[in-house]
Enzyme design. Structure first.
Site, PDB file in Angstrom:
ATOM      1  N   THR A   9       0.815  -1.215   0.000  1.00 20.26           N
ATOM      2  CA  THR A   9       0.000   0.000   0.000  1.00 20.26           C
ATOM      3  C   THR A   9       0.848   1.266   0.000  1.00 20.26           C
ATOM      4  O   THR A   9       1.994   1.241   0.461  1.00 20.26           O
ATOM      5  CB  THR A   9      -0.911  -0.007   1.251  1.00 20.26           C
ATOM      6  OG1 THR A   9      -1.531   1.257   1.403  1.00 20.26           O
ATOM      7  CG2 THR A   9      -0.123  -0.284   2.528  1.00 20.26           C
ATOM      8  N   ASP A  10       0.234   2.367  -0.438  1.00 13.84           N
ATOM      9  CA  ASP A  10       0.928   3.668  -0.366  1.00 13.84           C
ATOM     10  C   ASP A  10       1.007   4.181   1.074  1.00 13.84           C
ATOM     11  O   ASP A  10       1.784   5.091   1.375  1.00 13.84           O
ATOM     12  CB  ASP A  10       0.244   4.707  -1.264  1.00 13.84           C
ATOM     13  CG  ASP A  10      -1.210   4.991  -0.906  1.00 13.84           C
ATOM     14  OD1 ASP A  10      -1.746   4.370   0.031  1.00 13.84           O
ATOM     15  OD2 ASP A  10      -1.830   5.842  -1.580  1.00 13.84           O
ATOM     16  N   GLU A  11       0.209   3.586   1.991  1.00 13.42           N
ATOM     17  CA  GLU A  11       0.180   4.105   3.367  1.00 13.42           C
ATOM     18  C   GLU A  11       1.502   3.904   4.092  1.00 13.42           C
ATOM     19  O   GLU A  11       1.748   4.538   5.119  1.00 13.42           O
ATOM     20  CB  GLU A  11      -0.961   3.454   4.162  1.00 13.42           C
ATOM     21  CG  GLU A  11      -2.302   3.725   3.546  1.00 13.42           C
ATOM     22  CD  GLU A  11      -3.468   3.645   4.531  1.00 13.42           C
ATOM     23  OE1 GLU A  11      -3.237   3.582   5.744  1.00 13.42           O
ATOM     24  OE2 GLU A  11      -4.605   3.646   4.051  1.00 13.42           O
ATOM     25  N   TYR A  30      -2.074  -0.376  11.082  1.00 16.70           N
ATOM     26  CA  TYR A  30      -2.194  -1.071   9.791  1.00 16.70           C
ATOM     27  C   TYR A  30      -0.976  -0.793   8.912  1.00 16.70           C
ATOM     28  O   TYR A  30      -0.313  -1.717   8.414  1.00 16.70           O
ATOM     29  CB  TYR A  30      -3.477  -0.642   9.068  1.00 16.70           C
ATOM     30  CG  TYR A  30      -3.453  -0.959   7.589  1.00 16.70           C
ATOM     31  CD1 TYR A  30      -3.510  -2.280   7.143  1.00 16.70           C
ATOM     32  CD2 TYR A  30      -3.353   0.061   6.626  1.00 16.70           C
ATOM     33  CE1 TYR A  30      -3.455  -2.574   5.777  1.00 16.70           C
ATOM     34  CE2 TYR A  30      -3.307  -0.234   5.278  1.00 16.70           C
ATOM     35  CZ  TYR A  30      -3.353  -1.553   4.851  1.00 16.70           C
ATOM     36  OH  TYR A  30      -3.293  -1.847   3.513  1.00 16.70           O
ATOM     37  N   LYS A  84       2.013  -3.277   7.481  1.00 24.53           N
ATOM     38  CA  LYS A  84       2.299  -3.481   6.049  1.00 24.53           C
ATOM     39  C   LYS A  84       3.756  -3.106   5.758  1.00 24.53           C
ATOM     40  O   LYS A  84       4.431  -3.776   4.972  1.00 24.53           O
ATOM     41  CB  LYS A  84       1.356  -2.652   5.181  1.00 24.53           C
ATOM     42  CG  LYS A  84      -0.084  -3.122   5.160  1.00 24.53           C
ATOM     43  CD  LYS A  84      -0.277  -4.506   4.553  1.00 24.53           C
ATOM     44  CE  LYS A  84      -0.055  -4.546   3.051  1.00 24.53           C
ATOM     45  NZ  LYS A  84      -0.388  -5.897   2.509  1.00 24.53           N
TER      46      LYS A  84
HETATM   47  P1  NAD Z   1      -9.692  -7.248   2.196  1.00 24.72           P
HETATM   48  O1  NAD Z   1      -9.679  -6.972   3.661  1.00 24.72           O
HETATM   49  O2  NAD Z   1     -10.909  -6.960   1.408  1.00 24.72           O
HETATM   50  O3  NAD Z   1      -9.349  -8.800   1.942  1.00 24.72           O
HETATM   51  C1  NAD Z   1      -8.351  -9.480   2.654  1.00 24.72           C
HETATM   52  C2  NAD Z   1      -8.527 -10.979   2.385  1.00 24.72           C
HETATM   53  O4  NAD Z   1      -7.472 -11.675   3.072  1.00 24.72           O
HETATM   54  C3  NAD Z   1      -9.848 -11.532   2.924  1.00 24.72           C
HETATM   55  O5  NAD Z   1     -10.414 -12.383   1.973  1.00 24.72           O
HETATM   56  C4  NAD Z   1      -9.435 -12.305   4.169  1.00 24.72           C
HETATM   57  O6  NAD Z   1     -10.275 -13.410   4.448  1.00 24.72           O
HETATM   58  C5  NAD Z   1      -8.025 -12.761   3.800  1.00 24.72           C
HETATM   59  N1  NAD Z   1      -7.177 -13.008   4.962  1.00 24.72           N
HETATM   60  C6  NAD Z   1      -7.025 -12.209   6.058  1.00 24.72           C
HETATM   61  N2  NAD Z   1      -6.163 -12.778   6.922  1.00 24.72           N
HETATM   62  C7  NAD Z   1      -5.744 -13.942   6.337  1.00 24.72           C
HETATM   63  C8  NAD Z   1      -4.832 -14.964   6.725  1.00 24.72           C
HETATM   64  N3  NAD Z   1      -4.177 -14.894   7.896  1.00 24.72           N
HETATM   65  N4  NAD Z   1      -4.623 -16.005   5.894  1.00 24.72           N
HETATM   66  C9  NAD Z   1      -5.295 -16.081   4.717  1.00 24.72           C
HETATM   67  N5  NAD Z   1      -6.190 -15.153   4.295  1.00 24.72           N
HETATM   68  C10 NAD Z   1      -6.399 -14.087   5.105  1.00 24.72           C
HETATM   69  O7  NAD Z   1      -8.420  -6.492   1.629  1.00 24.72           O
HETATM   70  P2  NAD Z   1      -8.233  -5.778   0.218  1.00 24.72           P
HETATM   71  O8  NAD Z   1      -8.753  -4.415   0.304  1.00 24.72           O
HETATM   72  O9  NAD Z   1      -8.707  -6.698  -0.853  1.00 24.72           O
HETATM   73  O10 NAD Z   1      -6.642  -5.685   0.182  1.00 24.72           O
HETATM   74  C11 NAD Z   1      -5.860  -6.742  -0.360  1.00 24.72           C
HETATM   75  C12 NAD Z   1      -4.401  -6.387  -0.226  1.00 24.72           C
HETATM   76  O11 NAD Z   1      -4.141  -5.171  -0.916  1.00 24.72           O
HETATM   77  C13 NAD Z   1      -3.958  -6.135   1.220  1.00 24.72           C
HETATM   78  O12 NAD Z   1      -2.673  -6.664   1.382  1.00 24.72           O
HETATM   79  C14 NAD Z   1      -3.962  -4.628   1.353  1.00 24.72           C
HETATM   80  O13 NAD Z   1      -3.008  -4.214   2.307  1.00 24.72           O
HETATM   81  C15 NAD Z   1      -3.551  -4.216  -0.044  1.00 24.72           C
HETATM   82  N6  NAD Z   1      -4.031  -2.907  -0.504  1.00 24.72           N
HETATM   83  C16 NAD Z   1      -5.351  -2.557  -0.388  1.00 24.72           C
HETATM   84  C17 NAD Z   1      -5.791  -1.339  -0.896  1.00 24.72           C
HETATM   85  C18 NAD Z   1      -7.250  -0.924  -0.815  1.00 24.72           C
HETATM   86  O14 NAD Z   1      -7.564   0.216  -1.154  1.00 24.72           O
HETATM   87  N7  NAD Z   1      -8.167  -1.788  -0.409  1.00 24.72           N
HETATM   88  C19 NAD Z   1      -4.886  -0.485  -1.511  1.00 24.72           C
HETATM   89  C20 NAD Z   1      -3.538  -0.859  -1.603  1.00 24.72           C
HETATM   90  C21 NAD Z   1      -3.140  -2.087  -1.110  1.00 24.72           C
HETATM   91  O1  DAU Z   2      -4.200   3.998   0.556  1.00 21.67           O
HETATM   92  C1  DAU Z   2      -4.408   2.615   0.442  1.00 21.67           C
HETATM   93  C2  DAU Z   2      -5.259   2.136   1.587  1.00 21.67           C
HETATM   94  O2  DAU Z   2      -6.577   2.584   1.329  1.00 21.67           O
HETATM   95  C3  DAU Z   2      -5.230   0.630   1.770  1.00 21.67           C
HETATM   96  O3  DAU Z   2      -3.923   0.228   2.102  1.00 21.67           O
HETATM   97  C4  DAU Z   2      -6.204   0.195   2.867  1.00 21.67           C
HETATM   98  O4  DAU Z   2      -6.241  -1.210   2.954  1.00 21.67           O
HETATM   99  C5  DAU Z   2      -7.579   0.711   2.498  1.00 21.67           C
HETATM  100  O5  DAU Z   2      -8.495   0.398   3.524  1.00 21.67           O
HETATM  101  C6  DAU Z   2      -7.550   2.220   2.281  1.00 21.67           C
HETATM  102  O6  DAU Z   2      -7.280   2.899   3.534  1.00 21.67           O
HETATM  103  P1  DAU Z   2      -8.048   4.237   3.941  1.00 21.67           P
HETATM  104  O7  DAU Z   2      -7.960   4.410   5.402  1.00 21.67           O
HETATM  105  O8  DAU Z   2      -7.590   5.374   3.085  1.00 21.67           O
HETATM  106  O9  DAU Z   2      -9.534   3.826   3.455  1.00 21.67           O
HETATM  107  P2  DAU Z   2     -10.973   4.087   4.127  1.00 21.67           P
HETATM  108  O10 DAU Z   2     -11.980   3.737   3.097  1.00 21.67           O
HETATM  109  O11 DAU Z   2     -11.073   3.462   5.468  1.00 21.67           O
HETATM  110  O12 DAU Z   2     -10.983   5.671   4.308  1.00 21.67           O
HETATM  111  C7  DAU Z   2     -10.819   6.537   3.201  1.00 21.67           C
HETATM  112  C8  DAU Z   2     -10.817   7.952   3.726  1.00 21.67           C
HETATM  113  O13 DAU Z   2     -12.136   8.254   4.179  1.00 21.67           O
HETATM  114  C9  DAU Z   2      -9.897   8.152   4.919  1.00 21.67           C
HETATM  115  O14 DAU Z   2      -9.335   9.452   4.849  1.00 21.67           O
HETATM  116  C10 DAU Z   2     -10.840   8.061   6.118  1.00 21.67           C
HETATM  117  C11 DAU Z   2     -12.138   8.595   5.569  1.00 21.67           C
HETATM  118  N1  DAU Z   2     -13.386   8.018   6.166  1.00 21.67           N
HETATM  119  C12 DAU Z   2     -13.502   6.667   6.225  1.00 21.67           C
HETATM  120  C13 DAU Z   2     -14.635   6.082   6.782  1.00 21.67           C
HETATM  121  C14 DAU Z   2     -14.770   4.572   6.860  1.00 21.67           C
HETATM  122  C15 DAU Z   2     -14.401   8.859   6.612  1.00 21.67           C
HETATM  123  O15 DAU Z   2     -14.281  10.092   6.510  1.00 21.67           O
HETATM  124  N2  DAU Z   2     -15.514   8.270   7.143  1.00 21.67           N
HETATM  125  C16 DAU Z   2     -15.677   6.932   7.269  1.00 21.67           C
HETATM  126  O16 DAU Z   2     -16.711   6.468   7.802  1.00 21.67           O
END
Ligand code: NAD
Ligand code: DAU
Length: 352
Positions: A133-135, A159, A163
Site C-alpha cells: 500500500t501507499d500508506e 495497519y 504493512k
Molecule cells: P480485504 O480486507 O478486502 O481482503 C483481505 C482478504 O485476506 C480476505 O479475503 C481475508 O479473508 C483474507 N485473509 C485475512 N487474513 C488472512 C490470513 N491470515 N490467511 C489467509 N487469508 C487471510 O483487503 P483488500 O482491500 O482486498 O486488500 C488486499 C491487499 O491489498 C492487502 O494486502 C492490502 O493491504 C492491499 N491494498 C489494499 C488497498 C485498498 O484500497 N483496499 C490499496 C492498496 C493495497
Molecule cells: O491507501 C491505500 C489504503 O486505502 C489501503 O492500504 C487500505 O487497505 C484501504 O483500507 C484504504 O485505507 P483508507 O484508510 O484510506 O480507506 P478508508 O476507506 O477506510 O478511508 C478513506 C478515507 O475516508 C480516509 O481518509 C478516512 C475517511 N473516512 C472513512 C470512513 C470509513 C471517513 O471520513 N468516514 C468513514 O466512515
C-alpha cells in the site's frame, strides 16, 4: 501452469481471481482464511470451475502451505492476504501484527523452502509478488510531490506499520536468500465487491438506507483513487515483466478530498436512484470525530510503472465511480449477504 493467490476472497484478491480466470487458461489456487472480509459470494460464478481451486486456510500455516506448494507447484505466488482496515487496526492491532507481519514471515519461509527445491529453470522463472500500500510512506503536505518508490517509509497507523514491516521482510528475503520478489505499493482502490466498512461502499449503502454519511474531521483529507480492475491489470503486468527485487507504485492520478468523493457519490445517486422525498443525498452528510493519527494526504507517482512496464489505468475517477455506484445498485444480493450480524456490530462499535 499454476499460480497461488492468497486473500483471493477479499475485495482486490476477489477481483483479481475473477479477471484472471476470465482472461487465461492457467489454474489458480486461492488460499484464504475467510475472515469477516473474505467472502465466497464474490467467487460464486466460479463454482464448479476446475480452473479455480479454493482452499480455506491461513497464510501463517506452514504445514498447509508446504503441502499446497508441493501438490500444485505454482510458478508464482501473489500475496493479497492481510488485515486491511485502518480503523479496525486502531481498535485492535493484534490481528494486524499476526497476519500482516507474522503471517507474511511464515508465508515467505514456506515459499523459500519450495523455491529452493525447484530445478534451475523453474527457480529462475518463479516470482513472489507482494501486494502492498501507499500508506507505508506516511502522509504528505498539501504541496509536496507525490510518493515515489524511493520515498522514506514513515507509517503512521498500526495497519500501515504492519504493512511496512511485511514489505521489509519481503525485501530482506530477496537480498539475503535471493527469492525473486516483486512489491507493488498501491493507492486507495474502489469498485465492485468492496466490503462496506470502507468509505466508498459505506457511503453508497448508508445513503440508500437513509442513514448518516459519516465524514471524519473536516473531510479535507486527500486520497488517490484507483478503480480495482486497474490495480489488477497493474499486478498482472508487474508479475509478467517486473524486475525481481524492485518495487512499483500503482496509482490512478486521481487525488480527491473525502468530502468531494462523498458529494460525487450523492450526485450519482440523485441521478440513478433519487430519494423518495426528492431531497438530495447530501442532506445525510454528517461530520463525526476524526480518526486518530489520520493521514492528511496520499498521492502516488506511478511513472516508473508506466515508463518501465507500459502500464496506465484505463478508468478515470469519473468513469470508475459511475460504474461502482451502478454495481452496488444492481448487486444488493451481494451486499445483503456480506452485511451480516458481525458487520452490524462493527458499525455499532465504531460509529455508536
Ligand atoms: P480485504 O480486507 O478486502 O481482503 C483481505 C482478504 O485476506 C480476505 O479475503 C481475508 O479473508 C483474507 N485473509 C485475512 N487474513 C488472512 C490470513 N491470515 N490467511 C489467509 N487469508 C487471510 O483487503 P483488500 O482491500 O482486498 O486488500 C488486499 C491487499 O491489498 C492487502 O494486502 C492490502 O493491504 C492491499 N491494498 C489494499 C488497498 C485498498 O484500497 N483496499 C490499496 C492498496 C493495497
Ligand atoms: O491507501 C491505500 C489504503 O486505502 C489501503 O492500504 C487500505 O487497505 C484501504 O483500507 C484504504 O485505507 P483508507 O484508510 O484510506 O480507506 P478508508 O476507506 O477506510 O478511508 C478513506 C478515507 O475516508 C480516509 O481518509 C478516512 C475517511 N473516512 C472513512 C470512513 C470509513 C471517513 O471520513 N468516514 C468513514 O466512515
Amino acid at each position: 501452469m499454476t499460480i497461488l493467490v492468497t486473500g483471493g476472497a477479499g475485495f482486490i484478491g476477489g477481483n483479481f481471481v475473477l479477471d484472471w480466470i476470465s482472461g487465461q487458461q492457467e489454474t489458480l489456487v486461492n488460499l484464504d482464511a475467510l475472515t469477516y472480509a473474505g467472502n465466497l459470494e464474490t467467487l460464486r460464478s466460479l463454482e464448479g470451475n476446475p480452473q479455480h481451486i479454493f482452499i480455506k486456510g491461513d497464510i501463517g500455516d506452514r504445514e498447509l502451505l508446504g503441502a499446497l506448494l508441493d501438490t500444485h507447484r505454482p510458478r508464482a505466488v501473489i500475496n493479497f492476504a492481510a488485515e486491511s482496515h485502518v480503523d479496525r487496526s486502531i481498535h485492535g492491532p493484534g490481528d494486524f501484527i499476526q497476519t500482516n507481519v507474522v503471517g507474511t514471515f511464515n508465508l515467505l519461509e514456506s515459499v523459500r523452502g519450495y523455491w529452493q527445491s525447484l530445478p534451475d529453470t523453474e527457480k529462475a522463472a518463479f516470482r513472489f509478488l507482494h501486494v502492498s500500500t501507499d500508506e507505508v510512506y506516511g502522509t504528505l503536505a498539501t504541496d509536496a510531490p507525490a510518493f515515489t518508490e524511493t520515498h522514506a517509509y514513515e507509517p503512521n497507523s498500526p495497519y500501515s506499520a504492519s504493512k511496512a514491516a511485511s514489505d521489509h521482510l519481503v525485501r530482506a528475503w530477496h537480498h539475503t536468500y535471493g527469492l525473486p520478489v516483486l512489491t507493488t505499493n498501491c493507492s486507495n482502490n474502489y469498485g465492485p465487491y468492496h466490503f462496506p466498512e470502507k468509505l466508498i461502499p459505506l457511503v453508497i449503502l448508508n445513503a440508500l438506507a437513509g442513514k448518516p454519511l459519516p465524514i471524519y474531521g473536516d473531510g479535507q483529507q486527500i486520497r488517490d483513487w484507483l478503480f480495482v480492475k486497474d490495480h489488477c491489470s497493474a499486478i498482472r503486468r508487474v508479475l509478467e515483466a517486473g524486475t525481481p527485487g524492485e518495487t512499483y507504485n500503482v496509482g490512478g492520478w486521481n487525488e480527491k478530498a473525502n468530502l468531494d468523493v462523498v458529494k460525487t457519490i450523492c450526485a450519482l445517486l440523485d441521478e440513478m436512484k433519487p430519494r423518495q422525498d426528492g431531497k438530495p443525498y447530501t442532506e445525510q452528510i454528517t461530520f463525526v470525530t476524526d480518526r486518530p493519527g489520520h493521514d492528511r494526504r496520499y498521492a502516488i507517482d506511478a511513472r516508473k510503472l508506466e515508463r518501465e512496464l507500459g502500464w496506465k489505468p484505463a478508468e478515470t475517477f469519473e468513469s470508475g465511480i459511475r460504474k461502482t455506484v451502478a454495481w452496488y445498485l444492481e448487486n444488493s444480493e451481494w451486499t445483503d449477504n456480506v452485511t451480516s450480524g458481525a458487520y452490524r456490530s462493527w458499525l455499532e462499535k465504531h460509529y455508536g
